[in-house]
Design an enzyme around this catalytic site. Sequence first.
Site, mmCIF file in Angstrom:
data_model
loop_
_atom_site.group_PDB
_atom_site.id
_atom_site.type_symbol
_atom_site.label_atom_id
_atom_site.label_comp_id
_atom_site.label_asym_id
_atom_site.label_seq_id
_atom_site.Cartn_x
_atom_site.Cartn_y
_atom_site.Cartn_z
ATOM 1 N N CYS A 96 -17.044 28.655 -9.614
ATOM 2 C CA CYS A 96 -16.662 27.421 -8.935
ATOM 3 C C CYS A 96 -17.869 26.878 -8.163
ATOM 4 O O CYS A 96 -18.532 27.640 -7.464
ATOM 5 C CB CYS A 96 -15.506 27.697 -7.975
ATOM 6 S SG CYS A 96 -14.988 26.250 -7.050
ATOM 7 N N HIS A 138 -8.031 25.294 -13.238
ATOM 8 C CA HIS A 138 -8.947 25.468 -12.104
ATOM 9 C C HIS A 138 -9.038 24.168 -11.286
ATOM 10 O O HIS A 138 -8.931 24.190 -10.060
ATOM 11 C CB HIS A 138 -10.327 25.886 -12.644
ATOM 12 C CG HIS A 138 -11.355 26.108 -11.584
ATOM 13 N ND1 HIS A 138 -11.835 27.355 -11.264
ATOM 14 C CD2 HIS A 138 -12.001 25.246 -10.766
ATOM 15 C CE1 HIS A 138 -12.728 27.241 -10.283
ATOM 16 N NE2 HIS A 138 -12.858 25.968 -9.973
ATOM 17 N N GLU A 139 -9.228 23.030 -11.973
ATOM 18 C CA GLU A 139 -9.377 21.746 -11.280
ATOM 19 C C GLU A 139 -8.058 21.313 -10.632
ATOM 20 O O GLU A 139 -8.053 20.755 -9.539
ATOM 21 C CB GLU A 139 -9.891 20.659 -12.226
ATOM 22 C CG GLU A 139 -11.222 20.964 -12.911
ATOM 23 C CD GLU A 139 -12.341 21.369 -11.958
ATOM 24 O OE1 GLU A 139 -12.308 20.992 -10.777
ATOM 25 O OE2 GLU A 139 -13.246 22.102 -12.394
HETATM 26 NI NI NI Z 1 -14.050 24.895 -8.601
#
Ligand code: NI
Length: 173
Positions: A96, A138-139
């Site tokens: 990330c 994830h987003e």
């Molecule tokens: Ni991220």
Amino acid sequence: MSAMSILRIHEFPDEVLRRPADPVGNVDGRLQALIDDMFETLYAAPGLGLAAPQVGAPLQLFVYDMGIREGERERKIILNPTIVEQEGEIAEEEGCLSIPDYREIVKRAAKVFLKGYDRDGRELQIEAHGLEARLFQHELDHLNGVLMFERLSPLKRDLFQRRLKKRLKTAGE
Ligand code: NI
């Protein structure tokens, strides 16, 4: 015409990363400029995906580019996304941009069906698997104020927090 700029990527434990983002109401010139700046920031990082809260904008949108790996740009943007269906489970490594120098194996759904809108307000329906499905999850987590370490087992999460405290302490000395 305004020049595009690279935005500052907020890093954990910045509070802006922990707040649920607001839905995008209308796509005006300011939002179009933000989207362009987010792509500049994504390419400069470089990364595969970037959510608006990561650049300090608490809005439900993210940009991504799966073409980066093939050296061919393919700018994609999703506004107000929701995952309406998911299937299977797969554990793979991810990272990330808001947690530098950290990669970990995270369990995610193997396949997702996502709905949202593009920058022209057209409805999108995307069935994704593999890396794209992982990126969507994830987003989307970012838009809900959730960071990847919160998807880990309690043991690994604890380890992450201890490592981070140590790093922050060292950085402050
Ligand atoms: Ni991220």
